[in-house]
Design an enzyme around this catalytic site. Sequence first.
Site, PDB file in Angstrom:
ATOM      1  N   HIS A   1       0.844   0.729 -13.134  1.00 34.48           N
ATOM      2  CA  HIS A   1       1.638  -0.443 -13.489  1.00 34.48           C
ATOM      3  C   HIS A   1       3.122  -0.067 -13.518  1.00 34.48           C
ATOM      4  CE1 HIS A   1       2.469  -4.349 -15.124  1.00 34.48           C
ATOM      5  NE2 HIS A   1       3.329  -3.753 -15.939  1.00 34.48           N
TER       6      HIS A   1
ATOM      7  N   GLY B   1       0.794  -1.231   0.000  1.00 32.14           N
ATOM      8  CA  GLY B   1       0.000   0.000   0.000  1.00 32.14           C
ATOM      9  C   GLY B   1       0.824   1.277   0.000  1.00 32.14           C
TER      10      GLY B   1
ATOM     11  N   LEU C   1      -9.934  -8.127 -13.248  1.00 29.07           N
ATOM     12  CA  LEU C   1     -11.326  -7.770 -13.007  1.00 29.07           C
ATOM     13  C   LEU C   1     -12.222  -8.351 -14.102  1.00 29.07           C
ATOM     14  CD1 LEU C   1     -10.968  -4.013 -11.983  1.00 29.07           C
ATOM     15  CD2 LEU C   1     -10.855  -6.041 -10.547  1.00 29.07           C
TER      16      LEU C   1
HETATM   17  C1  GAR Z   1       3.379  -1.277  -7.372  1.00 29.14           C
HETATM   18  O1  GAR Z   1       4.701  -1.350  -7.872  1.00 29.14           O
HETATM   19  C2  GAR Z   1       2.375  -1.306  -8.507  1.00 29.14           C
HETATM   20  O2  GAR Z   1       2.794  -0.598  -9.646  1.00 29.14           O
HETATM   21  C3  GAR Z   1       2.307  -2.775  -8.776  1.00 29.14           C
HETATM   22  O3  GAR Z   1       2.286  -3.365  -7.504  1.00 29.14           O
HETATM   23  C4  GAR Z   1       3.036  -2.556  -6.621  1.00 29.14           C
HETATM   24  C5  GAR Z   1       2.191  -2.277  -5.401  1.00 29.14           C
HETATM   25  O4  GAR Z   1       2.951  -1.624  -4.419  1.00 29.14           O
HETATM   26  N1  GAR Z   1       1.181  -3.134  -9.560  1.00 29.14           N
HETATM   27  C6  GAR Z   1       1.207  -4.088 -10.481  1.00 29.14           C
HETATM   28  O5  GAR Z   1       2.177  -4.767 -10.725  1.00 29.14           O
HETATM   29  C7  GAR Z   1      -0.107  -4.280 -11.237  1.00 29.14           C
HETATM   30  N2  GAR Z   1       0.074  -5.108 -12.359  1.00 29.14           N
HETATM   31  P1  GAR Z   1       2.261  -0.940  -3.184  1.00 29.14           P
HETATM   32  O6  GAR Z   1       1.339  -1.995  -2.565  1.00 29.14           O
HETATM   33  O7  GAR Z   1       3.399  -0.593  -2.267  1.00 29.14           O
HETATM   34  O8  GAR Z   1       1.509   0.252  -3.675  1.00 29.14           O
END
Ligand code: GAR
Length: 216
Positions: A125, A28, A109
């Site tokens: 992303h 998060g 989704l």
């Molecule tokens: C982030 O790097 C986001 O870009 C990625 O997950 C991480 C979440 O970090 N999302 C994806 O890979 C979606 N395909 P966080 O929980 O610390 O925000």
Amino acid sequence: MATSSSSNKNNKTSSKITNIAVLASGKGTNLQSIIDKIESGYLDAKIAIVISDKADAIALERAKKHKIAAMFLDSKKATSREEYDKTVVKHLEKYKVDVVVLAGFMRLLSKYFVEKYKNRLINIHPSLLPSFPGIHGYEDAWEYGVKVSGCTVHFVDEGCDTGPIILQKFNPIKDDDTFESFKERGLKIEHEALPEALKLFCEGRLKVEGRKVRIL
Ligand code: GAR
């Protein structure tokens, strides 16, 4: 080719504060960046609800710490993707959500969800799409040996990381980078990109024209 055109201006009256829902599966840190930018006054919005598909997601703790409604919805209790998404949407409607942000939400989704929040569903992303979609954006870009990576904030469509791009930010790889330093810098860039895109949304400045998102 059929193109659709819509501005997010019509989704809310200009005087009404934007209600955001954040869906997150993990740490998060992107959720935190939104919280911080709201608290600093950069973003004129409210996080109405944080939902996670993981009971132990740190994102839920972050929300609670900031007195934001936080909810774990167990996907194992649903018999299909659509059934799970219907439960999520039920809660989003209860909280009168204007825009849904996927901030590290590691579930695909359903068509039902995507259509319900068309042009109001935003994902971050960690690569320059269309390169390296999926759940290992940092790892895949690093292993491929790209010289420039970055992140993409985009509207979500039915594909995997394929929706119209709102903005992208670069993360050039340095000679002395390790995977950890590359990712650490990348996350900091994400934490600027996502609130920036959301600010544009909240100001009604995003116009979707087919695959293109025009910034008004
Ligand atoms: C982030 O790097 C986001 O870009 C990625 O997950 C991480 C979440 O970090 N999302 C994806 O890979 C979606 N395909 P966080 O929980 O610390 O925000």
